[in-house]
Enzyme design. Structure first.
Site, PDB file in Angstrom:
ATOM      1  N   LYS A 157      -1.903  33.516 -29.696  1.00 13.41           N
ATOM      2  CA  LYS A 157      -1.336  33.337 -31.036  1.00 13.41           C
ATOM      3  C   LYS A 157      -2.452  33.653 -32.017  1.00 13.41           C
ATOM      4  O   LYS A 157      -3.441  32.906 -32.110  1.00 13.41           O
ATOM      5  CB  LYS A 157      -0.840  31.903 -31.228  1.00 13.41           C
ATOM      6  CG  LYS A 157      -0.332  31.636 -32.637  1.00 13.41           C
ATOM      7  CD  LYS A 157       0.001  30.167 -32.850  1.00 13.41           C
ATOM      8  CE  LYS A 157      -0.086  29.820 -34.334  1.00 13.41           C
ATOM      9  NZ  LYS A 157       0.064  28.374 -34.572  1.00 13.41           N
ATOM     10  N   ALA A 211       4.622  26.262 -38.530  1.00 10.84           N
ATOM     11  CA  ALA A 211       3.972  25.556 -39.635  1.00 10.84           C
ATOM     12  C   ALA A 211       4.957  25.118 -40.704  1.00 10.84           C
ATOM     13  O   ALA A 211       5.879  25.841 -41.070  1.00 10.84           O
ATOM     14  CB  ALA A 211       2.876  26.395 -40.289  1.00 10.84           C
ATOM     15  N   GLY A 212       4.738  23.904 -41.169  1.00 11.74           N
ATOM     16  CA  GLY A 212       5.560  23.354 -42.243  1.00 11.74           C
ATOM     17  C   GLY A 212       6.644  22.400 -41.773  1.00 11.74           C
ATOM     18  O   GLY A 212       7.200  21.648 -42.570  1.00 11.74           O
ATOM     19  N   GLY A 224       0.372  21.746 -41.609  1.00 14.28           N
ATOM     20  CA  GLY A 224       0.119  20.319 -41.747  1.00 14.28           C
ATOM     21  C   GLY A 224       0.765  19.654 -42.950  1.00 14.28           C
ATOM     22  O   GLY A 224       0.611  18.450 -43.142  1.00 14.28           O
ATOM     23  N   SER A 268       1.658  19.191 -36.039  1.00 16.25           N
ATOM     24  CA  SER A 268       1.448  17.953 -36.799  1.00 16.25           C
ATOM     25  C   SER A 268       2.712  17.105 -36.887  1.00 16.25           C
ATOM     26  O   SER A 268       2.623  15.871 -36.847  1.00 16.25           O
ATOM     27  CB  SER A 268       0.981  18.291 -38.220  1.00 16.25           C
ATOM     28  OG  SER A 268      -0.171  19.082 -38.183  1.00 16.25           O
TER      29      SER A 268
END
Lengths: 64, 286
Positions: free
Chosen positions: B115, B202-203, B176, B225
């Protein structure tokens, strides 16, 4: 020599295999770069380190 | 429940990923559309619980210098659970750094999947588009199977596909933040225009974000996260897996179009009306 960012006064001519084993590290899950180039595991026994070399020994850590 | 509930209970449940709806990257099938990031977990035990609860088939790891305590148990844990390792290039700021990190990962973990992340600055952690495209092209040239973490920009996503990426991973919001999908329209555009899998990365903050990503047409979701920093990581891992499954089923089911005005689902004909009431002027049923 600089190993993982810290000064290391190992003997000139030490092999990467000796460096890794001397730190008690397993072979699996670890990779080594010398002066910014990956040294394949198959060459650890023959690649030697000399004063001025920079070595990074890396592994997996938790990360996104 | 009473007997009247039986017909509903016997309705077929939407198929999860697999069987008739395989999730395939670079010709390899993954058993789950939820990919887990391992960063931010408080302990290996807690990580184990979340990995198992998520049902994931692939998890990301970062590449870092070996600390005084040695490599730790992360790889062994993933190995034991049969979860594929996806190394990332987190922390890299240039294409050259990403290439070196990916090569180290390939050597250390025996996988050519990576990645690729090339980050512009530490405050936003947003991808540096120019370095990213260079890195992706270099990695593809070097034989890597590249999954590219990118901005929610349809043009950039297309460039990454053209560079040979095996999957494109647009962000919903900065890493995050848990802000969800800030530009659903762009994510939908990206998912509809690319032929390689699009994985929302992400998000993600909670299950509804994961569900929305799949409803928008994404092939998968990566969350880190959202799980590792939740108060109860295992429970959130399970919730995200359910969200992904629900969103995928909804995307395949074909939602109804949005309308401005109501449209009755009950027939207009045969309504009971009081004599004198102006039939036909009060609508057509419900």
């Amino acid at each position: 020599m600089l190993v993982n960012g810290e000064q290391w006064d190992g003997p000139a001519g030490v092999t990467i295999a000796e460096l890794v084993a001397g730190r008690g590290l397993p072979v699996r899950g670890v990779a080594v770069a010398r002066n910014g180039e990956v040294v394949p595991r198959s060459r650890w026994e023959v690649v030697t380190l000399h004063p001025g070399d920079t070595v990074d020994i890396v592994t997996a850590v938790a990360g996104g | 429940m009473s007997a009247t509930a039986a017909p509903e209970d016997s309705r077929p449940v939407p198929e999860p990923a697999g069987d008739d709806d395989p999730f395939v990257i670079a010709g390899e099938e993954l058993a789950s559309r939820l990919i887990l990031g391992t960063g931010g977990m408080r302990s290996l035990d807690e990580l184990r619980g979340a990995l198992v609860a998520s049902g994931t088939a692939m998890a990301t790891v970062a590449v870092r210098r070996v600390g005084p305590g040695g490599p730790g148990g992360l790889l062994a844990l993933l190995d034991e659970l049969g979860i594929r390792v996806l190394p990332n290039t987190a922390g890299c700021g240039t294409a050259a750094e990403a290439l070196l990190t990916a090569r180290l990962a390939r050597e250390a973990f025996g996988t050519s999947w990576v990645k690729v992340e090339v980050i512009a600055d530490d405050d936003t952690l947003l991808p540096d588009a120019i370095e990213l495209v260079d890195a992706a092209a270099d990695l593809v040239d070097d034989g890597f199977t590249v999954l590219a973490y990118t901005n929610d920009d349809p043009v950039l996503a297309t460039r990454l596909e053209q560079a040979g990426c095996a999957a494109v991973m647009p962000l919903g919001a900065p890493i995050g933040t848990g802000l969800g999908i800030r530009n659903p329209h762009n994510i939908e555009l990206i998912a509809s225009r690319l032929t390689v899998p699009v994985i929302l990365d992400a998000g993600i903050g909670t299950a509804s974000d994961a569900c929305l990503a799949m409803e928008l047409g994404c092939a998968g979701v990566l969350a880190a996260s959202a799980v590792t920093r939740a108060q109860h990581p295992s429970l959130m891992a399970r919730a995200l897996a359910d969200g992904v499954a629900a969103g995928r089923a909804a995307a395949r089911a074909g939602r109804i179009p949005r309308r401005h005005l109501a449209e009755a689902s009950s027939p207009a004909a045969g309504r009971v009306t009081l004599s004198g009431s102006p039939a036909g002027t009060a609508g057509s049923g419900r």
